[in-house]
Scaffold this active site. Structure first.
Site, mmCIF file in Angstrom:
data_model
loop_
_atom_site.group_PDB
_atom_site.id
_atom_site.type_symbol
_atom_site.label_atom_id
_atom_site.label_comp_id
_atom_site.label_asym_id
_atom_site.label_seq_id
_atom_site.Cartn_x
_atom_site.Cartn_y
_atom_site.Cartn_z
ATOM 1 N N HIS A 1 0.831 -1.209 0.000
ATOM 2 C CA HIS A 1 0.000 0.000 0.000
ATOM 3 C C HIS A 1 0.867 1.263 0.000
ATOM 4 O O HIS A 1 0.611 2.198 -0.778
ATOM 5 C CB HIS A 1 -0.912 0.007 1.229
ATOM 6 C CG HIS A 1 -1.677 1.293 1.389
ATOM 7 N ND1 HIS A 1 -2.886 1.517 0.763
ATOM 8 C CD2 HIS A 1 -1.407 2.417 2.101
ATOM 9 C CE1 HIS A 1 -3.322 2.729 1.080
ATOM 10 N NE2 HIS A 1 -2.440 3.295 1.889
ATOM 11 N N GLU A 2 1.872 1.294 0.868
ATOM 12 C CA GLU A 2 2.734 2.471 0.923
ATOM 13 C C GLU A 2 3.519 2.647 -0.380
ATOM 14 O O GLU A 2 3.758 3.776 -0.826
ATOM 15 C CB GLU A 2 3.687 2.387 2.112
ATOM 16 C CG GLU A 2 2.988 2.356 3.470
ATOM 17 C CD GLU A 2 2.004 3.500 3.665
ATOM 18 O OE1 GLU A 2 2.205 4.573 3.059
ATOM 19 O OE2 GLU A 2 1.024 3.324 4.401
ATOM 20 N N HIS B 1 1.601 4.500 -2.946
ATOM 21 C CA HIS B 1 1.745 5.959 -2.919
ATOM 22 C C HIS B 1 2.992 6.388 -3.698
ATOM 23 O O HIS B 1 2.986 7.422 -4.366
ATOM 24 C CB HIS B 1 1.849 6.446 -1.475
ATOM 25 C CG HIS B 1 0.559 6.356 -0.708
ATOM 26 N ND1 HIS B 1 -0.625 6.875 -1.199
ATOM 27 C CD2 HIS B 1 0.267 5.813 0.510
ATOM 28 C CE1 HIS B 1 -1.589 6.653 -0.314
ATOM 29 N NE2 HIS B 1 -1.069 6.013 0.720
ATOM 30 N N HIS C 1 3.185 8.875 -6.911
ATOM 31 C CA HIS C 1 4.109 10.004 -7.025
ATOM 32 C C HIS C 1 4.894 9.923 -8.326
ATOM 33 O O HIS C 1 5.057 10.928 -9.042
ATOM 34 C CB HIS C 1 5.055 10.006 -5.828
ATOM 35 C CG HIS C 1 5.863 11.259 -5.710
ATOM 36 N ND1 HIS C 1 6.956 11.368 -4.867
ATOM 37 C CD2 HIS C 1 5.773 12.471 -6.330
ATOM 38 C CE1 HIS C 1 7.464 12.578 -4.956
ATOM 39 N NE2 HIS C 1 6.774 13.263 -5.837
#
Length: 222
Positions: free
Chosen positions: A93-94, A97, A101
């Protein structure tokens, strides 16, 4: 409205407790692949051609986050070195991100652009709202300003929702494609991420309800 806010607070506490319970349960389910959270993060970044993002360990529980300013995926100690369904879900999940980006995902860029302003606002907004309520008999201006600033935090809460849901979608799609988790482990990861997303949903609704509460007080005074 006041009782609705109390209800939302209780619901939020319940969801947070449910989230902790889910992560605790799935943290005990070892991955058949034997990969740690850090290794999963590294693989996902590599698969998306991202070479300028570091995976680091951070202290605390459920403190995992991606920092676009430093380009670091920060995984809590319980995720970084663990080999569990919960660790896989959080790590992917991280990294979702980080992929956002790298691909210039518009909602992430919008949220990141709001952070500096919100950091400044959060320092004095609570005091301004309190002062606005106390001074309402004499002037509506302080409360009006407080409501405008609080509206920014509410907007931020709602902008966060598509960012979080999209990161989970990317994480689950990648794990399914790469086969780093079994079908059962994938279901657990999906469940854990769903409960995590619900905390953001309730937070956004609570923020909106609080905004409407102050707006109601303001309109009655006018």
């Amino acid at each position: 409205m006041f009782f609705f806010l109390i209800l939302l607070m209780l619901v939020s506490l319940g969801i947070q407790q449910r989230l902790r319970s889910k992560f605790k349960k799935y943290a005990q389910v070892g991955l058949q692949s034997g990969l740690t959270g850090a290794q999963i993060a590294g693989r996902m970044l590599a698969d998306h051609g991202i070479t300028d993002v570091r995976v680091e360990s951070t202290t605390g529980s459920l403190t995992d986050h991606y920092n676009p300013a430093t380009k670091t995926v920060n995984l809590s100690e319980g995720v970084y070195a663990e080999r569990s369904a919960a660790a896989a879900a959080v790590a992917a999940h991280e990294c979702g991100h980080a992929v956002q980006h790298a691909t210039a995902y518009s909602m992430l860029a919008f949220r990141s652009a709001m952070v500096p302003a919100l950091s400044a606002v959060s320092r004095f907004m609570p005091m301004l709202l309190l002062a606005g309520v106390l001074m309402l008999r004499f002037s509506i201006i302080p409360l009006g300003l407080g409501i405008v600033l609080f509206a920014l935090t509410t907007l931020f809460s709602f902008v966060t929702l598509p960012v979080e849901f999209d990161a989970s979608r990317r994480a689950l799609a990648w794990m399914d494609q790469r086969g780093v988790v079994t079908v059962q482990e994938h279901a657990m990861a999906k469940d854990a991420l769903w409960w995590a997303a619900m905390t953001y949903v309730v937070a956004a609704i609570s923020s909106l309800a609080t905004l409407l509460y102050y707006a109601t007080i303001f309109m009655r005074r006018r």
